[in-house]
Design a protein around this motif. Structure first.
Motif, short mmCIF file in Angstrom:
data_model
loop_
_atom_site.label_atom_id
_atom_site.label_comp_id
_atom_site.label_asym_id
_atom_site.label_seq_id
_atom_site.Cartn_x
_atom_site.Cartn_y
_atom_site.Cartn_z
N GLN A 20 0.83 -1.21 0.00
CA GLN A 20 0.00 0.00 0.00
C GLN A 20 0.87 1.26 0.00
N THR A 21 1.96 1.22 0.73
CA THR A 21 2.88 2.36 0.77
C THR A 21 3.47 2.61 -0.61
N LEU A 22 3.94 1.55 -1.27
CA LEU A 22 4.56 1.70 -2.60
C LEU A 22 3.54 2.06 -3.67
N GLY A 72 8.05 7.09 -11.21
CA GLY A 72 9.42 7.62 -11.13
C GLY A 72 9.99 7.46 -9.72
N ASP A 73 9.17 7.76 -8.72
CA ASP A 73 9.61 7.60 -7.34
C ASP A 73 9.83 6.13 -7.01
N PHE A 109 13.13 4.47 -5.55
CA PHE A 109 13.08 3.62 -4.36
C PHE A 109 13.86 2.33 -4.61
N LYS A 110 13.63 1.70 -5.76
CA LYS A 110 14.35 0.46 -6.09
C LYS A 110 15.85 0.72 -6.22
N GLU A 164 12.25 8.66 3.54
CA GLU A 164 12.77 9.90 4.12
C GLU A 164 13.89 10.48 3.26
N LYS A 165 14.77 9.61 2.74
CA LYS A 165 15.84 10.09 1.83
C LYS A 165 15.24 10.72 0.58
N MET A 166 14.08 10.19 0.17
CA MET A 166 13.41 10.69 -1.03
C MET A 166 12.54 11.91 -0.74
#
Length: 137
Positions: free
Chosen positions: A9-11, A17-18, A22-23, A71-73
């Protein structure tokens, strides 16, 4: 909600693009987590990515790593929501019943600094006396 569903659900709430970013973070690794091989995630959809993460890191670490990457993103709201929902799902609704005296206690997972996981034994009976603890790396 199960951990895999929560991660999915989060992904699902981040754009394509995000998701690729993330990957990328997963394949790069960090001091907090070991990299997943690029070939494992290159064409993986969100469901496959969740499966790879939980297999590689375990469920609790997968949640923590996902939050750190978000958080990094600069996706702090998504990271905070993930952590809150995960914590709520882990909190017992009522006080747990005491296990039967003859039942063998399973080890408990305890979070440590740097995203590490420590498996600590559950103590039943008397907790007084001398205890020897061995830590294997």
């Amino acid at each position: 909600m199960q951990v895999k569903e929560l991660l999915l659900q989060t992904l699902l709430h981040i754009g394509d693009g995000d998701f690729e970013t993330f990957k990328w973070y997963l394949t790069e690794g960090s001091d907090s987590w070991e990299a997943i091989p690029v070939s494992s995630l290159e064409k993986a959809p969100r469901t496959g990515t969740v499966s790879h993460m939980t297999q590689a890191y375990g469920e609790e670490s997968a949640v923590n790593i996902t939050a750190k990457i978000l958080e990094k993103m600069k996706k702090k709201d998504a990271a905070d929501k993930l952590k809150k929902t995960y914590a709520e799902g882990r909190a017992p609704a009522t006080a747990p019943a005491a296990p039967p005296a003859a039942a063998a206690a399973a080890p408990a997972a305890v979070s440590a600094q740097g995203g590490s996981v420590v498996f600590a034994p559950t103590v039943s009976g008397s907790s007084t006396g001398t205890w020897n603890v061995t830590i294997n790396k």
